[in-house]
Motif scaffolding. Sequence first.
Motif, PDB file in Angstrom:
ATOM      1  N   ASN A   1      36.103  47.086  43.343  1.00 26.00           N
ATOM      2  CA  ASN A   1      36.852  47.780  41.381  1.00 26.00           C
ATOM      3  C   ASN A   1      37.891  48.151  41.422  1.00 26.00           C
ATOM      4  OD1 ASN A   1      33.743  46.820  40.451  1.00 26.00           O
ATOM      5  ND2 ASN A   1      32.935  47.444  42.618  1.00 26.00           N
ATOM      6  N   ALA A   2      39.046  48.271  42.006  1.00 29.70           N
ATOM      7  CA  ALA A   2      39.582  49.023  42.321  1.00 29.70           C
ATOM      8  C   ALA A   2      40.976  48.434  40.588  1.00 29.70           C
ATOM      9  CB  ALA A   2      40.958  49.172  43.255  1.00 29.70           C
ATOM     10  N   GLY A   3      40.387  47.063  40.076  1.00 38.47           N
ATOM     11  CA  GLY A   3      41.394  47.010  39.191  1.00 38.47           C
ATOM     12  C   GLY A   3      40.853  47.188  37.886  1.00 38.47           C
ATOM     13  N   ARG A   4      39.672  48.053  37.884  1.00 43.44           N
ATOM     14  CA  ARG A   4      39.084  48.482  36.501  1.00 43.44           C
ATOM     15  C   ARG A   4      39.923  49.571  36.359  1.00 43.44           C
ATOM     16  NH1 ARG A   4      33.471  47.618  37.850  1.00 43.44           N
ATOM     17  NH2 ARG A   4      33.358  49.776  35.559  1.00 43.44           N
ATOM     18  N   SER A   5      39.984  49.830  35.007  1.00 48.53           N
ATOM     19  CA  SER A   5      41.085  51.104  34.611  1.00 48.53           C
ATOM     20  C   SER A   5      39.424  51.836  35.113  1.00 48.53           C
ATOM     21  CB  SER A   5      40.741  50.982  33.242  1.00 48.53           C
ATOM     22  OG  SER A   5      40.034  50.862  32.358  1.00 48.53           O
ATOM     23  N   ASP A   6      38.299  51.442  34.678  1.00 45.24           N
ATOM     24  CA  ASP A   6      37.468  52.690  34.483  1.00 45.24           C
ATOM     25  C   ASP A   6      37.496  53.643  36.237  1.00 45.24           C
ATOM     26  OD1 ASP A   6      36.403  50.899  34.886  1.00 45.24           O
ATOM     27  OD2 ASP A   6      34.076  51.028  34.724  1.00 45.24           O
ATOM     28  N   TRP A   7      37.968  52.538  37.226  1.00 42.99           N
ATOM     29  CA  TRP A   7      37.924  52.929  38.532  1.00 42.99           C
ATOM     30  C   TRP A   7      39.053  53.311  38.992  1.00 42.99           C
ATOM     31  CZ3 TRP A   7      33.467  51.646  42.623  1.00 42.99           C
ATOM     32  CH2 TRP A   7      32.418  51.111  42.072  1.00 42.99           C
ATOM     33  N   ARG A   8      39.682  53.907  38.095  1.00 46.08           N
ATOM     34  CA  ARG A   8      40.892  54.085  38.634  1.00 46.08           C
ATOM     35  C   ARG A   8      41.232  55.466  38.313  1.00 46.08           C
ATOM     36  NH1 ARG A   8      44.316  48.769  36.908  1.00 46.08           N
ATOM     37  NH2 ARG A   8      45.021  50.582  36.053  1.00 46.08           N
ATOM     38  N   ILE A   9      40.640  56.093  37.193  1.00 47.19           N
ATOM     39  CA  ILE A   9      40.408  57.515  37.300  1.00 47.19           C
ATOM     40  C   ILE A   9      39.512  58.043  37.570  1.00 47.19           C
ATOM     41  CG2 ILE A   9      40.313  59.458  34.962  1.00 47.19           C
ATOM     42  CD1 ILE A   9      41.668  57.130  33.345  1.00 47.19           C
ATOM     43  N   VAL A  10      40.119  59.181  38.252  1.00 43.48           N
ATOM     44  CA  VAL A  10      39.148  60.561  38.702  1.00 43.48           C
ATOM     45  C   VAL A  10      39.154  61.670  38.539  1.00 43.48           C
ATOM     46  CG1 VAL A  10      37.946  61.711  40.943  1.00 43.48           C
ATOM     47  CG2 VAL A  10      39.210  59.586  41.324  1.00 43.48           C
ATOM     48  N   HIS A  11      37.985  62.055  37.681  1.00 42.82           N
ATOM     49  CA  HIS A  11      37.502  63.128  37.325  1.00 42.82           C
ATOM     50  C   HIS A  11      36.781  64.051  38.362  1.00 42.82           C
ATOM     51  CE1 HIS A  11      38.100  61.644  33.405  1.00 42.82           C
ATOM     52  NE2 HIS A  11      37.269  60.136  33.385  1.00 42.82           N
TER      53      HIS A  11
ATOM     54  N   ILE B   1      42.891  61.825  37.615  1.00 39.70           N
ATOM     55  CA  ILE B   1      43.557  62.035  38.993  1.00 39.70           C
ATOM     56  C   ILE B   1      43.731  60.194  38.714  1.00 39.70           C
ATOM     57  CG2 ILE B   1      44.278  61.845  40.990  1.00 39.70           C
ATOM     58  CD1 ILE B   1      42.257  64.412  41.317  1.00 39.70           C
ATOM     59  N   ARG B   2      44.781  59.356  38.721  1.00 41.95           N
ATOM     60  CA  ARG B   2      45.184  58.281  38.103  1.00 41.95           C
ATOM     61  C   ARG B   2      45.160  57.687  38.888  1.00 41.95           C
ATOM     62  NH1 ARG B   2      49.239  54.982  35.888  1.00 41.95           N
ATOM     63  NH2 ARG B   2      50.149  56.827  35.263  1.00 41.95           N
ATOM     64  N   LEU B   3      44.255  56.302  39.671  1.00 44.63           N
ATOM     65  CA  LEU B   3      44.902  56.023  41.171  1.00 44.63           C
ATOM     66  C   LEU B   3      45.575  54.600  41.071  1.00 44.63           C
ATOM     67  CD1 LEU B   3      42.102  57.563  42.872  1.00 44.63           C
ATOM     68  CD2 LEU B   3      43.153  58.178  42.873  1.00 44.63           C
ATOM     69  N   ASP B   4      46.488  54.560  42.289  1.00 45.74           N
ATOM     70  CA  ASP B   4      46.788  52.844  42.377  1.00 45.74           C
ATOM     71  C   ASP B   4      45.693  52.159  42.680  1.00 45.74           C
ATOM     72  OD1 ASP B   4      48.943  50.940  41.971  1.00 45.74           O
ATOM     73  OD2 ASP B   4      48.166  50.652  44.633  1.00 45.74           O
ATOM     74  N   SER B   5      46.302  50.453  41.982  1.00 49.18           N
ATOM     75  CA  SER B   5      44.633  50.105  41.908  1.00 49.18           C
ATOM     76  C   SER B   5      44.677  49.189  43.495  1.00 49.18           C
ATOM     77  CB  SER B   5      45.216  48.679  41.275  1.00 49.18           C
ATOM     78  OG  SER B   5      46.474  47.531  41.769  1.00 49.18           O
ATOM     79  N   THR B   6      45.565  49.466  44.766  1.00 53.28           N
ATOM     80  CA  THR B   6      45.353  49.382  45.652  1.00 53.28           C
ATOM     81  C   THR B   6      45.191  50.291  46.403  1.00 53.28           C
ATOM     82  OG1 THR B   6      47.593  47.842  45.608  1.00 53.28           O
ATOM     83  CG2 THR B   6      47.085  48.765  47.518  1.00 53.28           C
ATOM     84  N   VAL B   7      43.542  49.363  47.002  1.00 52.66           N
ATOM     85  CA  VAL B   7      42.973  50.214  48.014  1.00 52.66           C
ATOM     86  C   VAL B   7      43.386  49.989  49.639  1.00 52.66           C
ATOM     87  CG1 VAL B   7      40.579  50.480  49.079  1.00 52.66           C
ATOM     88  CG2 VAL B   7      41.362  49.796  46.766  1.00 52.66           C
ATOM     89  N   ILE B   8      44.284  50.997  50.584  1.00 49.66           N
ATOM     90  CA  ILE B   8      44.596  50.924  52.140  1.00 49.66           C
ATOM     91  C   ILE B   8      43.789  51.334  52.200  1.00 49.66           C
ATOM     92  CG2 ILE B   8      47.198  51.999  53.014  1.00 49.66           C
ATOM     93  CD1 ILE B   8      47.945  52.352  50.856  1.00 49.66           C
ATOM     94  N   ARG B   9      43.056  50.968  53.367  1.00 52.75           N
ATOM     95  CA  ARG B   9      42.478  50.800  54.250  1.00 52.75           C
ATOM     96  C   ARG B   9      42.782  52.174  55.700  1.00 52.75           C
ATOM     97  NH1 ARG B   9      37.267  47.144  55.339  1.00 52.75           N
ATOM     98  NH2 ARG B   9      37.275  45.979  53.563  1.00 52.75           N
TER      99      ARG B   9
END
Length: 132
Positions: free
Chosen positions: A21-31, A78-86
């Motif tokens: 889901n990291a590519g979705r815009s609503d998942w890349r912004i943390v409130h 907080i706007r995040l990059d779509s890449t999830v790094i393990r």
Amino acid sequence: MPLHMIKLCVGVSEVETLEANAGRSDWRIVHTRMTPKRAAEIEDGGSLYWVMKGSVTCRQRILDITTVGEGKESRCEIRLDSTVIRTAPLGRRPFQGWRYFEPKDAPSDLSVAETTDLPDDLARELRELGAW
């Protein structure tokens, strides 16, 4: 050296769910309610480390931190990059909100070769024993 943040990943218990889901815009912004006072240090290459099931398991690079609204109505986005790094699993007790996370305390990134299908509990125990 950039400053990082750490936060519980509420509602998501698997890294795969976050990756899907990291590519979705609503998942890349943390409130969050509070804006970090050290936002400039974080925006200078910092990441948000996610805690899932009692372990830091992955991170996402922080692109931007903004305060929206004024007074009691204000909040931080907080706007995040779509890449999830393990990352190597690192045990962490529950806490509320977010915390600053110094680079010296952050777990190392896992390469693609190191990313296995080990159960989270086993990976956590191996890390605690110093075997991983």
